[in-house]
Write an enzyme that holds these catalytic residues in place. Sequence first.
Site, mmCIF file in Angstrom:
data_model
loop_
_atom_site.group_PDB
_atom_site.id
_atom_site.type_symbol
_atom_site.label_atom_id
_atom_site.label_comp_id
_atom_site.label_asym_id
_atom_site.label_seq_id
_atom_site.Cartn_x
_atom_site.Cartn_y
_atom_site.Cartn_z
ATOM 1 N N TRP A 28 0.879 -1.179 -0.089
ATOM 2 C CA TRP A 28 -0.024 -0.016 -0.049
ATOM 3 C C TRP A 28 0.777 1.091 0.027
ATOM 4 C CZ3 TRP A 28 -0.156 3.955 3.773
ATOM 5 C CH2 TRP A 28 -1.086 5.148 3.545
ATOM 6 N N GLU A 35 -3.032 -2.904 -2.670
ATOM 7 C CA GLU A 35 -4.204 -2.233 -1.951
ATOM 8 C C GLU A 35 -4.561 -0.824 -2.479
ATOM 9 O OE1 GLU A 35 -3.310 -1.679 2.261
ATOM 10 O OE2 GLU A 35 -5.406 -1.255 2.791
ATOM 11 N N LYS A 51 -6.938 2.575 -2.696
ATOM 12 C CA LYS A 51 -7.593 3.466 -1.731
ATOM 13 C C LYS A 51 -8.327 4.479 -2.347
ATOM 14 C CE LYS A 51 -6.543 5.929 2.626
ATOM 15 N NZ LYS A 51 -5.457 5.877 3.490
ATOM 16 N N ASP A 111 -9.537 -3.118 1.530
ATOM 17 C CA ASP A 111 -9.544 -2.598 2.601
ATOM 18 C C ASP A 111 -10.938 -1.983 2.926
ATOM 19 O OD1 ASP A 111 -9.478 -0.564 4.780
ATOM 20 O OD2 ASP A 111 -7.495 -1.149 5.066
ATOM 21 N N HIS A 145 -11.570 1.834 2.764
ATOM 22 C CA HIS A 145 -11.122 2.609 1.454
ATOM 23 C C HIS A 145 -12.067 3.111 0.234
ATOM 24 C CE1 HIS A 145 -6.734 1.359 2.361
ATOM 25 N NE2 HIS A 145 -7.384 2.114 3.452
ATOM 26 N N HIS A 180 -8.571 -6.250 4.188
ATOM 27 C CA HIS A 180 -8.239 -5.530 5.408
ATOM 28 C C HIS A 180 -9.546 -5.160 6.191
ATOM 29 C CE1 HIS A 180 -3.809 -3.867 4.939
ATOM 30 N NE2 HIS A 180 -3.896 -5.352 4.841
ATOM 31 N N ASP A 200 -11.767 7.201 6.528
ATOM 32 C CA ASP A 200 -10.959 5.954 6.606
ATOM 33 C C ASP A 200 -10.455 5.871 7.994
ATOM 34 O OD1 ASP A 200 -9.527 3.422 6.136
ATOM 35 O OD2 ASP A 200 -7.766 4.890 5.591
ATOM 36 N N ASP A 209 -10.030 3.861 10.536
ATOM 37 C CA ASP A 209 -9.540 2.615 10.963
ATOM 38 C C ASP A 209 -9.947 2.239 12.642
ATOM 39 O OD1 ASP A 209 -7.556 1.537 8.958
ATOM 40 O OD2 ASP A 209 -7.103 3.802 9.065
ATOM 41 N N ASP A 254 -7.309 -4.531 10.011
ATOM 42 C CA ASP A 254 -6.618 -3.038 9.935
ATOM 43 C C ASP A 254 -7.358 -2.165 10.589
ATOM 44 O OD1 ASP A 254 -4.709 -1.354 9.195
ATOM 45 O OD2 ASP A 254 -5.226 -1.130 7.086
HETATM 46 C C1 RNT Z 1 -3.735 2.634 4.919
HETATM 47 C C2 RNT Z 1 -3.731 1.129 4.533
HETATM 48 C C3 RNT Z 1 -2.776 0.202 4.943
HETATM 49 C C4 RNT Z 1 -2.347 0.663 6.360
HETATM 50 C C5 RNT Z 1 -1.480 -0.421 7.111
HETATM 51 C C6 RNT Z 1 -0.585 0.209 8.032
HETATM 52 O O1 RNT Z 1 -4.790 3.430 4.525
HETATM 53 O O2 RNT Z 1 -5.102 0.583 4.925
HETATM 54 O O3 RNT Z 1 -3.198 -1.181 4.970
HETATM 55 O O4 RNT Z 1 -3.480 0.938 7.324
HETATM 56 O O5 RNT Z 1 -0.593 -1.180 6.242
HETATM 57 ZN ZN ZN Z 2 -5.360 -1.409 4.777
#
Ligand code: RNT
Ligand code: ZN
Length: 422
Positions: free
Chosen positions: A187, A227, A229, A260, A263, A287, A295, A297, A327
């Site tokens: 990523w 990955e 986004k 993810d 994302h 993720h 985003d 998390d 994640d």
């Molecule tokens: C970032 C991505 C990525 C990170 C990790 C730490 O937006 O989701 O995967 O969160 O690699």
């Molecule tokens: Zn991620």
Amino acid sequence: MKDARQKITAAYELAKERFAEIGVDTESALRTLNEIPISIQCWQGDDVRGFENPNGDLTGGIQTTGNYPGRARSAGELRADLEVAFAQIPGTKRLNLHAIYLESATPIERDAIEPKHFENWVKWAKAEHLGLDFNPTCFSHPLSERATLSHPDAAVRKFWIDHCIASRKISEYFGEELGTPAVMNIWIPDGDKDSPADRMAPRKRLMAALDEIVSAPLGKHHKVAVEGKLFGIGTEAYTAGSNDFYLAYAATRKTLLCLDAGHFHPTENVADKISTALCFLDEILLHVSRPVRWDSDHVVLLDDATIAIAQEIVRTGSLDRINIGLDFFDASINRLAAWIIGARNMRKALLLALLEPAAKQLEAEKRFDGAARMAIFEEQKSMPWSAVWDYYCASQNVPVGIEWLDTVQAYEKKILGTREAK
Ligand code: RNT
Ligand code: ZN
């Protein structure tokens, strides 16, 4: 009075009968459930700081918020925390590492990292019977300020290409040592705060850089994922590595695609993307995360989005083609609790999905009987799945209910509370 264990078993026996009535074999569901690996992100334990430069800033458009005391400040502390957390989480687990979690007495540049810098992790993973996954760290570095693999300067691009190739070597080492392939996920934060004049050139540079990375001839003990986004903080208008970009890339280069959950546009159905990706790709990486308005998390909850993802994993019959990773990184609460809540919720969601009366659902759908299908889905929500979950936890010798919190609080008092923030 029956003791707690007897009550759990009695409730389970009743639940087992109820599920059998709708054609679901709970014993077989639990066997499957226990074997599904969930890759747990090391970075929840220290707010994505790593040990290369633990006092450096987290950059790349991602952010941890909160300053809850007790974050791990060394690999030893992180491993100790993980051991306590993992003991509260039932089922097969893997650990997902980032390049910045290396251990070295002297500073090592990212393009020069080697398997030896991760020897302690491998030793520990062997002892704990865990597989390892990996990620090059293309953020939180002076050379990542503007861009990484899509940077207009060839020298900067080369630095990140070399870092990713070095990371592939480390992933290969993990896979070979541990006898289970490591998934290495790329990523990058590259993008633009405002509308770019040229959306194409960075993508072409990214494509060429990725081609160099994935074509390096390295063994079969690791897999590469990419990955995408939608946006990051400071890259709101454009990201070079969009999901469209990587879907096409993964399909043509035979890599994995990482989806993810945070994302995409907030109203997009991430679960729906799984079956599309599986039509064109051998394997995908997930993720599992929780976006709150962005985003962000947040810790994974047993919410509709997570359940929908688990349902697609099971309903597509693709357990062997979907690599599940978590994640999230919340620095505002006890970090072990974050791991435990998020990972238990992911497994609970998988259990819910495995307990679905799949045959009945499909029959109704085949007859175009929308009412019956809806009724089955709705009835399922009040089936006694939690009795199955309790029994599962008990049989795996992990806390059944919220008792894990006592362990975490005692650990906080004894260990986390004594850690001075550095
Ligand atoms: C970032 C991505 C990525 C990170 C990790 C730490 O937006 O989701 O995967 O969160 O690699
Ligand atoms: Zn991620």
